[in-house]
Scaffold this motif. Structure first.
Motif, mmCIF file in Angstrom:
data_model
loop_
_atom_site.group_PDB
_atom_site.id
_atom_site.type_symbol
_atom_site.label_atom_id
_atom_site.label_comp_id
_atom_site.label_asym_id
_atom_site.label_seq_id
_atom_site.Cartn_x
_atom_site.Cartn_y
_atom_site.Cartn_z
ATOM 1 N N GLN A 288 0.829 -1.195 0.000
ATOM 2 C CA GLN A 288 0.000 0.000 0.000
ATOM 3 C C GLN A 288 0.873 1.258 0.000
ATOM 4 N N ALA B 230 -4.694 9.511 -4.822
ATOM 5 C CA ALA B 230 -4.961 8.106 -4.530
ATOM 6 C C ALA B 230 -5.105 7.307 -5.823
ATOM 7 N N ARG B 231 -5.854 7.848 -6.762
ATOM 8 C CA ARG B 231 -5.998 7.173 -8.058
ATOM 9 C C ARG B 231 -4.639 7.037 -8.749
ATOM 10 N N VAL C 116 -4.229 2.241 -0.613
ATOM 11 C CA VAL C 116 -3.670 3.498 -0.121
ATOM 12 C C VAL C 116 -3.908 3.589 1.379
ATOM 13 N N PHE D 32 -3.610 6.197 4.524
ATOM 14 C CA PHE D 32 -3.501 7.614 4.822
ATOM 15 C C PHE D 32 -3.163 7.854 6.288
ATOM 16 N N LEU E 218 -12.933 8.869 -1.180
ATOM 17 C CA LEU E 218 -11.812 7.979 -1.489
ATOM 18 C C LEU E 218 -12.235 6.540 -1.755
ATOM 19 N N THR F 86 -9.892 3.662 -4.693
ATOM 20 C CA THR F 86 -8.867 2.660 -4.401
ATOM 21 C C THR F 86 -9.518 1.339 -4.008
ATOM 22 N N LEU G 32 -8.754 0.808 1.108
ATOM 23 C CA LEU G 32 -8.591 2.085 1.801
ATOM 24 C C LEU G 32 -8.247 1.828 3.258
#
Length: 352
Positions: A137, A167-168, A178, A180, A199, A203, A206
């Motif tokens: 990730q 993210a994309r 991803v 965060f 989001l 993805t 997440l």
């Protein structure tokens, strides 16, 4: 003269008694303030020590859903094939399924230069080859307002849109998901929830790093008023975040606890609080301190891997011993010692 002397003496005595009275009241007020502040703290710390007692359930161990935070060196060219081979050997037989690879930081406007993760494709390919089933990730983060007014402003729609685009971008580069880490994120921030909602379709996976949960009701409000840094989230807000993601990793370190027993009890409490509000379908991970610093808020002699693992096992045993979507997250690879890895294996994974 004698009369004046007597009058002066009486007046002086009265003033002295007044000063003495004010002094006693001031001392009583100060004592009361100390009691109001420290008695609840003493009670709370005693509860943490008690929380560290008992025996965890034998099955409160890895579910093969653990994670490891990896530094930026893995995607900027400083690491090579030999390092991936060594990493694969290190992780063999453990419960680690996810690698959070630092691919940021994000710019304050939410964008992400591709130069920040120039070797990502190589790493992802190598990990998938050497460690089948392990997900890679992209770990993206930044400081945020209002506590850091110069940094990222989530209240700006264009900034949130840029974060989604970033993210994309990393998913298109080959990352499996991803992760965060936006800090310091205040409890109740609706703009963050709006970002998470946006989001989800960006993805396939997440994941977020989460602040700790109030150890006492509304403690984040009290601490925020006292210091300007709320630090904790309410349990309700933690649940709101957990319902919006696939995976939530609690940063259960930097706790200000001075003793191993208190830290372990704190982690046990945090584990139970998090389990109570995290949906069964969301992976809940508790952070382990794979680093050694001594500064305000963190004492290396107290925040140890053995204490954290024992706390995690106790909290899991008490809240939901059979929970499947659960693990630990190790922070961070470049600061870890052999003792940290040995403790993780022995106490959580139970492999040599």
């Amino acid at each position: 003269m004698a009369s004046e002397g007597e009058g002066g003496g009486a007046s002086g005595g009265s003033a002295g008694r007044k000063r003495g009275g004010w002094g006693r009241r001031a001392r009583r007020g100060a004592l009361l303030a100390v009691l109001v502040l420290f008695v609840p703290l003493l009670i709370a710390e005693t509860a943490l020590r008690v929380n560290y007692t008992g025996d965890p359930e034998p099955g409160a161990r890895t579910r093969d859903r653990d994670a490891l935070w990896l530094g930026h060196a893995w995607v900027d060219g400083r690491k090579g094939d030999a390092d991936v081979t060594a990493l694969a050997a290190r992780l063999a037989g453990t419960g680690i399924r996810d690698l959070y690879v630092h691919a940021g930081p994000l710019e304050h406007n939410g964008t992400l230069p591709t130069s920040a993760y120039s070797k990502a494709r190589w790493l992802i390919t190598a990990v998938h080859r050497k460690l089948p089933g392990v997900r890679v990730q992209a770990w993206l983060g930044d400081e945020i307002a209002p506590e850091k007014p110069y940094a990222m402003h989530l209240e700006r729609k264009e900034t949130r849109a840029a974060v989604v685009a970033s993210a994309r971008q990393v998913v298109a580069a080959g990352f499996d998901g991803v992760h965060f880490d936006l800090e310091p994120l205040h409890s109740g921030d609706r703009n963050y929830l709006a970002l998470l909602d946006a989001l989800r379709p960006a993805t396939p996976l997440l994941s977020v790093a989460a602040h700790q949960i109030d150890p006492l009701p509304a403690f984040h409000s009290f601490w925020g008023t006292l210091t300007g840094h709320p630090k904790w989230w309410s349990q309700e807000y933690f649940g709101q975040v957990a319902r919006r993601v696939d995976q939530i990793a609690v940063m259960s370190y930097d706790t200000m606890q001075p003793l191993e027993s208190l830290y372990g009890g704190y982690v046990a409490q945090q584990t139970s609080l998090a389990i109570e509000v995290t949906p069964a379908g969301t992976d809940l991970l508790m952070g382990l301190p794979f680093y050694h610093e001594n500064r305000f808020g963190h004492w290396a002699h107290a925040e140890t891997v053995p204490a954290a693992v024992r706390g995690v096992r106790l909290g899991l045993s008490r809240a939901d011993a059979d929970r499947a979507n659960f693990g630990v997250a190790l922070y961070v690879d470049f600061a870890a010692t052999e003792d940290d890895w040995t403790s993780y294996r022995k106490d959580w994974v139970r492999t040599p």
